[in-house]
Design a protein around this motif. Structure first.
Motif, PDB file in Angstrom:
ATOM      1  N   LYS A   8       0.749  -1.175   0.035  1.00  0.00           N
ATOM      2  CA  LYS A   8       0.082  -0.039  -0.045  1.00  0.00           C
ATOM      3  C   LYS A   8       0.797   1.395   0.063  1.00  0.00           C
ATOM      4  CE  LYS A   8      -4.013  -2.095   2.394  1.00  0.00           C
ATOM      5  NZ  LYS A   8      -5.030  -2.162   3.448  1.00  0.00           N
ATOM      6  N   ASP A   9       2.061   1.076   0.697  1.00  0.00           N
ATOM      7  CA  ASP A   9       2.981   2.336   0.585  1.00  0.00           C
ATOM      8  C   ASP A   9       4.301   1.837   0.449  1.00  0.00           C
ATOM      9  OD1 ASP A   9       4.124   4.667   1.155  1.00  0.00           O
ATOM     10  OD2 ASP A   9       4.414   4.497   3.138  1.00  0.00           O
ATOM     11  N   PRO A  10       4.564   1.437  -0.999  1.00  0.00           N
ATOM     12  CA  PRO A  10       5.861   0.895  -1.434  1.00  0.00           C
ATOM     13  C   PRO A  10       7.101   1.709  -0.888  1.00  0.00           C
ATOM     14  CG  PRO A  10       4.892   1.928  -3.238  1.00  0.00           C
ATOM     15  CD  PRO A  10       3.861   2.062  -2.086  1.00  0.00           C
ATOM     16  N   ILE A  11       8.183   0.946  -0.658  1.00  0.00           N
ATOM     17  CA  ILE A  11       9.449   1.650  -0.548  1.00  0.00           C
ATOM     18  C   ILE A  11       9.754   2.263  -1.580  1.00  0.00           C
ATOM     19  CG2 ILE A  11      11.829   1.479   0.254  1.00  0.00           C
ATOM     20  CD1 ILE A  11      10.866  -0.828   2.189  1.00  0.00           C
ATOM     21  N   ARG A  12      10.172   3.559  -1.721  1.00  0.00           N
ATOM     22  CA  ARG A  12      10.685   4.021  -3.129  1.00  0.00           C
ATOM     23  C   ARG A  12      12.193   3.897  -3.570  1.00  0.00           C
ATOM     24  NH1 ARG A  12       5.770   4.296  -5.475  1.00  0.00           N
ATOM     25  NH2 ARG A  12       4.269   5.334  -4.280  1.00  0.00           N
TER      26      ARG A  12
END
Length: 269
Positions: A262-266
């Motif tokens: 849901k909140d990918p590591i960039r």
């Protein structure tokens, strides 16, 4: 000398292509400048022995979560996808030696690894789980103290097991660890929750996972440092396939749901 004008339709097509390249690779980058080892080909390391991430089907062809996702990324970039079979402990060595462009293998994104490679944005979220026999008295990770626990060599599972006081036994392939568990040679095996659930279900093994997660992680595709255009291109292809539902269709067919973060590591560019 006059310069012939291009047809309006062709000019429009060129403008659209230019806009696409700009949004995909960023200002100043060319479509062909993907920093690939072999132009037109995306080579990616994989073990081929880690269901449901990579495995051989009954037809003898490679399949799995990572194979499907990486293949779709290559397709969207107009590249030929070439899997490269390699052992886990040689994966980063081969990447740095330009033996392949990236690795689809289920690699955890960690601060230590981010210093060695550039990861594409996190493509899958999971966590470490302890697998034991169905009738085992072990109820949680805290119960593994003093027990013999199998882990993949050079993996983050090894640190988890040691930190919880287990006696660690390492394997070059996690399937060997699972077989040792079935045979009673170890008390448990730490592995990825997705992999464990798939293996237990598909093989009808007398095993279960403890209820607790030992870790929560995201997995990423590593790329050799200094290849920002390839990272950006793969990021866009991955984001697009998640947004349009293709990712969910490819992964749900194997494990029953979409493991997209849901909140990918960039990427650290």
């Amino acid at each position: 000398m006059s310069i012939p004008l291009l047809p309006t339709r062709r000019l429009a097509a060129m403008a659209i292509a230019a806009a696409f390249l700009l949004s995909t690779f960023g200002a100043g980058a060319k479509a062909a400048d993907l920093e690939l080892i072999t132009p037109g080909e995306l080579s990616a390391a994989t073990e081929g022995t880690y269901p449901p991430f990579s495995m051989y089907g009954t037809d003898g062809k490679l399949d799995g979560l990572e194979i499907r996702v990486m293949g779709e990324i290559a397709r969207r970039l107009g590249l030929t996808y070439r899997p490269v079979i390699i052992k886990w402990d040689s994966l980063l060595i081969g990447l740095k030696a330009d033996q392949y462009d990236t690795a689809s293998d289920a690699m955890d994104i960690t601060p230590e690894r981010q210093k060695q490679v550039t990861f594409v944005d996190g493509w899958l979220q999971s966590g470490g789980r302890l697998v034991v026999k169905a009738d085992s008295p072990i109820k949680s990770g805290a119960d593994m103290k003093g027990k013999t626990i199998g882990v993949l060599v050079a993996s983050t599972w090894e640190k988890l097991a040691t930190g919880l006081g287990a006696n660690v036994k390492t394997y070059k392939a996690e399937t060997d660890g699972i077989q040792d568990l079935v045979n009673g040679n170890v008390d448990g095996v730490i592995t990825d929750s997705i992999s464990a659930a798939y293996t237990i279900k598909a093989s009808h093994l007398p095993l279960r996972m403890t209820d607790d997660y030992l870790s929560q992680i995201q997995k990423g595709f590593p790329i050799k440092l200094g290849k920002p255009n390839l990272v950006k291109a793969m990021n866009k292809a991955l984001a697009d396939m998640i947004a349009d539902g293709t990712y969910a269709k490819l992964t749900s067919a194997l494990i029953g749901y979409s493991p997209a973060p849901k909140d990918p590591i960039r990427s650290q560019l």
